[in-house]
Design a protein around this motif. Structure first.
Motif, PDB file in Angstrom:
ATOM      1  N   SER A  48       0.880  -1.174   0.000  1.00 47.37           N
ATOM      2  CA  SER A  48       0.000   0.000   0.000  1.00 47.37           C
ATOM      3  C   SER A  48       0.914   1.219   0.000  1.00 47.37           C
ATOM      4  N   VAL A  49       1.018   1.864  -1.122  1.00 50.09           N
ATOM      5  CA  VAL A  49       2.083   2.844  -1.309  1.00 50.09           C
ATOM      6  C   VAL A  49       1.570   4.282  -1.149  1.00 50.09           C
ATOM      7  N   GLU A  50       2.446   5.106  -0.583  1.00 50.81           N
ATOM      8  CA  GLU A  50       2.064   6.495  -0.339  1.00 50.81           C
ATOM      9  C   GLU A  50       1.999   7.294  -1.641  1.00 50.81           C
ATOM     10  N   HIS A  51       1.071   8.193  -1.649  1.00 49.19           N
ATOM     11  CA  HIS A  51       0.874   9.051  -2.821  1.00 49.19           C
ATOM     12  C   HIS A  51       0.377  10.407  -2.340  1.00 49.19           C
ATOM     13  N   ARG A  52       0.369  11.367  -3.237  1.00 45.86           N
ATOM     14  CA  ARG A  52      -0.089  12.714  -2.898  1.00 45.86           C
ATOM     15  C   ARG A  52      -0.613  13.372  -4.178  1.00 45.86           C
ATOM     16  N   VAL A  53      -1.263  14.505  -4.019  1.00 46.41           N
ATOM     17  CA  VAL A  53      -1.724  15.251  -5.194  1.00 46.41           C
ATOM     18  C   VAL A  53      -1.177  16.669  -5.084  1.00 46.41           C
ATOM     19  N   LEU A  54      -0.497  17.120  -6.130  1.00 48.67           N
ATOM     20  CA  LEU A  54       0.021  18.492  -6.133  1.00 48.67           C
ATOM     21  C   LEU A  54      -1.123  19.467  -6.386  1.00 48.67           C
ATOM     22  N   ALA A  55      -0.997  20.653  -5.825  1.00 47.31           N
ATOM     23  CA  ALA A  55      -1.925  21.723  -6.205  1.00 47.31           C
ATOM     24  C   ALA A  55      -1.440  22.268  -7.546  1.00 47.31           C
ATOM     25  N   ASN A  56      -2.333  22.909  -8.257  1.00 52.33           N
ATOM     26  CA  ASN A  56      -1.992  23.342  -9.610  1.00 52.33           C
ATOM     27  C   ASN A  56      -2.547  24.742  -9.871  1.00 52.33           C
ATOM     28  N   ARG A  57      -1.797  25.504 -10.640  1.00 49.22           N
ATOM     29  CA  ARG A  57      -2.265  26.841 -10.998  1.00 49.22           C
ATOM     30  C   ARG A  57      -3.509  26.772 -11.895  1.00 49.22           C
ATOM     31  N   VAL A  58      -3.621  25.665 -12.645  1.00 47.42           N
ATOM     32  CA  VAL A  58      -4.817  25.509 -13.484  1.00 47.42           C
ATOM     33  C   VAL A  58      -5.795  24.533 -12.825  1.00 47.42           C
ATOM     34  N   GLY A  59      -7.020  24.692 -13.147  1.00 45.23           N
ATOM     35  CA  GLY A  59      -8.029  23.824 -12.559  1.00 45.23           C
ATOM     36  C   GLY A  59      -9.405  24.260 -12.955  1.00 45.23           C
ATOM     37  N   PRO A  60     -10.448  23.615 -12.446  1.00 47.80           N
ATOM     38  CA  PRO A  60     -10.352  22.575 -11.422  1.00 47.80           C
ATOM     39  C   PRO A  60      -9.860  21.254 -11.995  1.00 47.80           C
ATOM     40  N   ARG A  61      -9.299  20.424 -11.088  1.00 48.01           N
ATOM     41  CA  ARG A  61      -9.032  19.034 -11.422  1.00 48.01           C
ATOM     42  C   ARG A  61     -10.104  18.194 -10.735  1.00 48.01           C
ATOM     43  N   ILE A  62     -10.614  17.215 -11.473  1.00 51.22           N
ATOM     44  CA  ILE A  62     -11.633  16.321 -10.908  1.00 51.22           C
ATOM     45  C   ILE A  62     -11.034  14.925 -10.812  1.00 51.22           C
ATOM     46  N   SER A  63     -11.265  14.259  -9.681  1.00 54.73           N
ATOM     47  CA  SER A  63     -10.913  12.838  -9.611  1.00 54.73           C
ATOM     48  C   SER A  63     -11.962  12.129  -8.766  1.00 54.73           C
ATOM     49  N   ILE A  64     -12.102  10.850  -9.040  1.00 51.82           N
ATOM     50  CA  ILE A  64     -13.074  10.039  -8.295  1.00 51.82           C
ATOM     51  C   ILE A  64     -12.348   8.810  -7.769  1.00 51.82           C
ATOM     52  N   ALA A  65     -12.262   8.703  -6.446  1.00 51.71           N
ATOM     53  CA  ALA A  65     -11.583   7.560  -5.828  1.00 51.71           C
ATOM     54  C   ALA A  65     -12.640   6.620  -5.261  1.00 51.71           C
ATOM     55  N   CYS A  66     -12.643   5.374  -5.712  1.00 47.42           N
ATOM     56  CA  CYS A  66     -13.593   4.378  -5.211  1.00 47.42           C
ATOM     57  C   CYS A  66     -12.847   3.421  -4.294  1.00 47.42           C
ATOM     58  N   PHE A  67     -13.268   3.363  -3.047  1.00 46.00           N
ATOM     59  CA  PHE A  67     -12.568   2.549  -2.048  1.00 46.00           C
ATOM     60  C   PHE A  67     -13.349   1.279  -1.761  1.00 46.00           C
ATOM     61  N   PHE A  68     -12.679   0.133  -1.896  1.00 43.94           N
ATOM     62  CA  PHE A  68     -13.315  -1.125  -1.511  1.00 43.94           C
ATOM     63  C   PHE A  68     -13.024  -1.391  -0.046  1.00 43.94           C
ATOM     64  N   SER A  69     -14.058  -1.264   0.776  1.00 46.54           N
ATOM     65  CA  SER A  69     -13.953  -1.531   2.217  1.00 46.54           C
ATOM     66  C   SER A  69     -15.352  -1.487   2.800  1.00 46.54           C
ATOM     67  N   THR A  70     -15.532  -2.167   3.938  1.00 43.65           N
ATOM     68  CA  THR A  70     -16.846  -2.124   4.612  1.00 43.65           C
ATOM     69  C   THR A  70     -16.726  -1.434   5.965  1.00 43.65           C
ATOM     70  N   PHE A  71     -15.905  -0.379   6.038  1.00 45.17           N
ATOM     71  CA  PHE A  71     -15.655   0.274   7.333  1.00 45.17           C
ATOM     72  C   PHE A  71     -16.921   0.777   8.012  1.00 45.17           C
ATOM     73  N   PHE A  72     -17.994   0.982   7.219  1.00 42.65           N
ATOM     74  CA  PHE A  72     -19.241   1.549   7.738  1.00 42.65           C
ATOM     75  C   PHE A  72     -20.204   0.474   8.229  1.00 42.65           C
ATOM     76  N   LEU A  73     -19.823  -0.806   8.119  1.00 37.37           N
ATOM     77  CA  LEU A  73     -20.695  -1.882   8.598  1.00 37.37           C
ATOM     78  C   LEU A  73     -20.146  -2.408   9.918  1.00 37.37           C
ATOM     79  N   ALA A  74     -21.029  -2.559  10.909  1.00 36.51           N
ATOM     80  CA  ALA A  74     -20.557  -3.134  12.165  1.00 36.51           C
ATOM     81  C   ALA A  74     -20.328  -4.627  11.933  1.00 36.51           C
ATOM     82  N   SER A  75     -19.140  -5.093  12.207  1.00 38.56           N
ATOM     83  CA  SER A  75     -18.854  -6.515  12.036  1.00 38.56           C
ATOM     84  C   SER A  75     -17.699  -6.882  12.940  1.00 38.56           C
ATOM     85  N   SER A  76     -17.795  -8.066  13.545  1.00 38.28           N
ATOM     86  CA  SER A  76     -16.707  -8.467  14.444  1.00 38.28           C
ATOM     87  C   SER A  76     -15.696  -9.331  13.692  1.00 38.28           C
ATOM     88  N   ARG A  77     -15.890  -9.463  12.385  1.00 37.74           N
ATOM     89  CA  ARG A  77     -14.989 -10.301  11.597  1.00 37.74           C
ATOM     90  C   ARG A  77     -13.543  -9.787  11.689  1.00 37.74           C
TER      91      ARG A  77
END
Ligand SMILES: O=C(O)CCC(=O)C(=O)O
Ligand SMILES: [Fe+2]
Length: 360
Positions: free
Chosen positions: A286-315
């Motif tokens: 799981s590698v570190e990354h970052r996003v630079l700010a830019n003089r031009v914009g807007p920049r649009i990105s959509i990050a889809c995360f696979f995880s169930t952090f919002f579900l209560a589960s003792s698994r």
């Protein structure tokens, strides 16, 4: 202690910014010509890679399900190599139609650019909400505020009813999420095979079960060297699928260099997230990354995360037993997804890895 802390009251400035409910875009619309102090980010010590020094991996998913299993084996080998060395790769011919990608970028842009009085109704910091617009989820905990605003929603399992989603981008978010779920399933199959496990192993562990969607808007920045669009971080969850527009700015840390993730029309960026590193006992990174700010914009990105952090589960999730041996003993204690994500969220994007906390 942050030396800036003595010179200004960071907390009340954060609060004043939050109270506007109009995010970074609100500042830019109001004509700021200097980056306010809360956004000023310390420089890091890594240098940018020079052009051509590293070749960012691109994997063609065409024909992975054809009878020609030779092609699939080659793809699996590329997935394994990229997941071990970069933690990141780009996929092309992934099956998500080009017009769906384009429409998703347009839909997210129009959400952020709609009338502020309408947009404000989704502004919240309540983490129990499943449809959220705000600027900087970690506003009050992160050392520096990022030059971006985000609309976030949980799309699987149990997606919100359509009325809960903003009308301006409702249909495309639903459509795009369906496509991402399908692609996620086949990526987890490839990743499982790349680990030498059976094809369904990761999906049977529910790695593909939960999907949340972060729709980022990075406004043009008057002083891009002073701040970041997103601070250095690794991702929460098992896997992230990222769609970015043509502007660029995403960089991944590879061999102590910041390497640009090129914006390629029609491609999607895939990255291994912390929980996949944990269950593979560090085989995949799981590698570190970052996003630079830019003089031009807007920049649009959509990050889809696979995880169930919002579900209560003792698994409990820990390193996969089949991957362990006397020479490769478990490096992590078991944890629930909720425990992991609560730690990640409370810490915020502070430049350190949340995984260390779970290391044995
Ligand atoms: O906007 C991007 O390119 C990356 C976003 C990101 O890293 C994230 O949402 O975790
Ligand atoms: Fe990220």
């Amino acid at each position: 202690m942050d030396t800036n802390e003595s010179k200004y009251d960071r907390k009340s400035e954060l609060k004043a910014f939050d109270d506007t409910k109009s995010g970074v875009k609100g500042l830019v619309d109001a004509g700021v010509s200097k980056v306010p102090q809360i956004f000023i980010s310390p420089q890091d010590t890594y240098s940018n890679s020079t052009t051509g020094q590293f070749i960012f991996p691109v994997i063609d998913l065409q024909d992975i399900d054809s009878h020609d299993q030779i092609n699939r084996k080659e793809v699996i080998e590329k997935v394994r190599d990229a997941s071990e060395t970069w933690g990141f790769f780009q996929v092309i011919n992934h099956g998500v139609p080009y017009d769906v990608l384009e429409e998703m970028i347009r839909g997210v842009c129009s959400f952020h650019e709609q009338d502020n009085d309408i947009k404000k109704q989704w502004y919240t910091r309540e983490f129990t909400k499943r449809v959220v617009y705000n600027s900087n989820f970690d506003l009050y905990s992160a050392p520096a505020t990022n030059w971006r605003d985000t609309f976030f929603c949980i799309m699987a399992p149990n997606p919100p009813s359509p009325e809960e989603l903003p009308p301006i981008c409702r249909d495309i978010i639903v459509k795009y999420s369906e496509e991402v779920k399908k692609l996620g399933r086949s990526l987890f199959e490839l990743l499982a095979e790349a680990l030498g496990l059976n094809r369904n192993y990761l999906n049977d562990m529910d790695c593909d079960k939960g999907l949340s969607v972060s729709c980022h808007y990075y406004p043009a920045c008057p002083e891009p060297k002073l701040t970041l669009g997103a601070s250095k971080h690794a991702d929460d969850g098992f896997l992230t699928l990222l769609l970015q527009d043509h502007i660029g700015g995403l960089q991944v840390l590879h061999r102590n260099h910041w390497v640009d993730v090129p914006p390629t029309p029609g491609a999607l960026v895939v990255n291994i997230a912390d929980l996949l590193q944990l269950i593979t006992n560090d085989k995949f990174k799981s590698v570190e990354h970052r996003v630079l700010a830019n003089r031009v914009g807007p920049r649009i990105s959509i990050a889809c995360f696979f995880s169930t952090f919002f579900l209560a589960s003792s698994r409990l999730y820990g390193p996969i037993k089949e991957l362990l041996s006397e020479e490769n003993p478990s490096k992590y204690r078991e944890t629930t997804i909720q425990e992991y994500s609560a730690y990640f969220t409370a810490k915020g994007l502070d430049g350190t890895s949340a995984l260390q906390h779970f290391r044995l």
